[in-house]
Write an enzyme that holds these catalytic residues in place. Structure first.
Site, PDB file in Angstrom:
ATOM      1  N   CYS B  84       0.761  -1.179   0.176  1.00  0.00           N
ATOM      2  CA  CYS B  84      -0.088  -0.002  -0.165  1.00  0.00           C
ATOM      3  C   CYS B  84       0.997   1.035   0.102  1.00  0.00           C
ATOM      4  O   CYS B  84       1.620   1.682  -1.003  1.00  0.00           O
ATOM      5  CB  CYS B  84      -1.051  -0.064   1.262  1.00  0.00           C
ATOM      6  SG  CYS B  84      -2.291   1.040   1.019  1.00  0.00           S
ATOM      7  N   HIS B 194      -3.500  -5.613   1.127  1.00  0.00           N
ATOM      8  CA  HIS B 194      -2.811  -5.808   2.400  1.00  0.00           C
ATOM      9  C   HIS B 194      -2.423  -7.432   2.822  1.00  0.00           C
ATOM     10  O   HIS B 194      -3.132  -7.837   3.648  1.00  0.00           O
ATOM     11  CB  HIS B 194      -3.301  -5.158   3.468  1.00  0.00           C
ATOM     12  CG  HIS B 194      -3.294  -3.598   3.400  1.00  0.00           C
ATOM     13  ND1 HIS B 194      -2.418  -2.861   3.992  1.00  0.00           N
ATOM     14  CD2 HIS B 194      -4.005  -2.769   2.683  1.00  0.00           C
ATOM     15  CE1 HIS B 194      -2.411  -1.468   3.730  1.00  0.00           C
ATOM     16  NE2 HIS B 194      -3.476  -1.408   2.813  1.00  0.00           N
ATOM     17  N   GLU B 196      -0.658  -8.272   4.880  1.00  0.00           N
ATOM     18  CA  GLU B 196      -0.309  -8.567   6.411  1.00  0.00           C
ATOM     19  C   GLU B 196      -1.702  -8.450   7.414  1.00  0.00           C
ATOM     20  O   GLU B 196      -1.735  -8.922   8.484  1.00  0.00           O
ATOM     21  CB  GLU B 196       0.570  -7.382   6.748  1.00  0.00           C
ATOM     22  CG  GLU B 196       0.022  -6.080   7.164  1.00  0.00           C
ATOM     23  CD  GLU B 196      -0.549  -5.207   5.806  1.00  0.00           C
ATOM     24  OE1 GLU B 196      -0.528  -5.664   4.933  1.00  0.00           O
ATOM     25  OE2 GLU B 196      -0.782  -4.066   6.048  1.00  0.00           O
TER      26      GLU B 196
END
Lengths: 103, 224
Positions: B84, B194, B196
């Site tokens: 991002c 994302h 994560e």
């Protein structure tokens, strides 16, 4: 001696500018007819010593040359010292909140 | 295996990035003023709003002292993953091709999307398979990846388009539905979604782990 400069930065032709489109779409509702091709960019005002590498500054930081065009307007002979109090054109230049680029 | 997660003023996903890295190895935060990565094996540049996204997202972070170290690390072949805002920083730093522009819908988008792995010749996808679909969230305002047509064709020919949004799921108008790209050696990868935030079924998907497992595999010394 310092000079004042304005850097105009705008999206390159052919790159979708959703901000400009949104502004353009809003205008008829407000009664402004006949306005088209709205594109939104930004302007950076600065003071620089003579000989400062403004182009380098634009290429490296102020603009992203892949997607933005820029133009530098300099106002030669505008010393930063003393001018701001008397020169009406520079008096219009007020420090303010930088345009908030949502990210 | 030690990950370094870079933290700028305004980063906000560094904790999740550390937790994701810790699923496969050790991780520590690297403050933006540090000029030395301290011998980490992989670098993650997390999401957020570094330096308030002033000027353009990622434009100022690229000048942080830590970025010289990240450049050197990448030049030496070290794996670097930008997520991002981290992707935006890597594009601004010219470590990845293209630029990230405002979403075509002009809205902040926050939703789960599916992305397809388009190349496995990168540090972040070495353990994936081509066409594999991963369910991961996106949350961004300026995620419309752009490259001029010639550059896009070149990247596609070189296998450097790493992720694409699944058909019909492009959330931002990026050209070619591109969600992530790699540098020419495949060791630097950036993407808008994302991974994560998708490392535990509790959060709806653990597909993001595939990238961290790949980084582990890429960073690990070849077996004797």
């Amino acid at each position: 001696m310092a000079m004042k400069a304005r850097v105009l930065i705008r999206p390159k032709q052919g790159i979708l500018d959703p901000q400009g489109k949104a502004v353009e779409r809003a205008l008829p509702a407000l009664g402004f007819a006949g306005v088209s091709h709205v594109r939104v960019g930004r302007m950076v005002e600065l003071e620089a010593e003579d000989g400062a590498d403004l182009e380098g500054l634009c290429e490296k930081l102020l603009a992203n040359p892949l997607v933005e065009d820029y133009e530098i307007e300099t106002v030669p002979g505008t010393s930063s010292e003393g001018a701001s109090a008397t020169d009406p054109s520079s008096a219009r230049i007020r420090p303010g909140v930088p345009g908030s680029e949502a990210g | 295996m030690r990950f370094g997660v870079v933290q700028f003023p305004g980063s906000c996903d560094e904790r999740d990035a550390v937790l994701a890295c810790e699923r496969v190895g050790e991780a520590r935060l690297v403050w933006h003023e540090e000029a030395d990565l301290g011998g980490v094996d992989a670098v993650v540049i997390p999401g957020g709003f570094s330096y308030g996204d002033y000027l353009r997202a990622g434009a100022i972070a690229r000048f942080a002292p830590v970025m010289d170290a990240v450049h050197d690390f990448a030049r030496a072949g070290g794996p670097v993953l930008g997520i991002c805002n981290g992707f935006q920083v890597l594009c601004e730093a010219a470590m990845l091709p293209g630029a990230l522009l405002a979403n075509d819908g002009l809205r902040f988008v926050c939703r789960q999307v599916e992305i397809e792995v388009a190349s496995t010749a990168t540090a972040a996808t070495a353990g994936c398979t081509i066409g594999e679909r991963l369910s991961v969230p996106v949350k961004h305002m300026s995620g419309r990846w752009f490259a001029p047509p010639g550059l896009l064709a070149e990247l596609e020919a070189e296998g450097r388009v790493v992720f694409r949004y699944a058909p019909g799921q492009n959330p931002n108008g990026s050209v070619g539905d591109v969600a992530g790209v790699a540098n020419e050696h495949g060791n630097v990868v950036g993407l808008m979604p994302h991974p994560e935030h998708a490392v535990d079924p509790l959060c709806g998907s653990a597909d993001g782990l595939r990238l961290f497992e790949s980084l582990l595999r890429s960073a690990a010394p070849a077996p004797a």
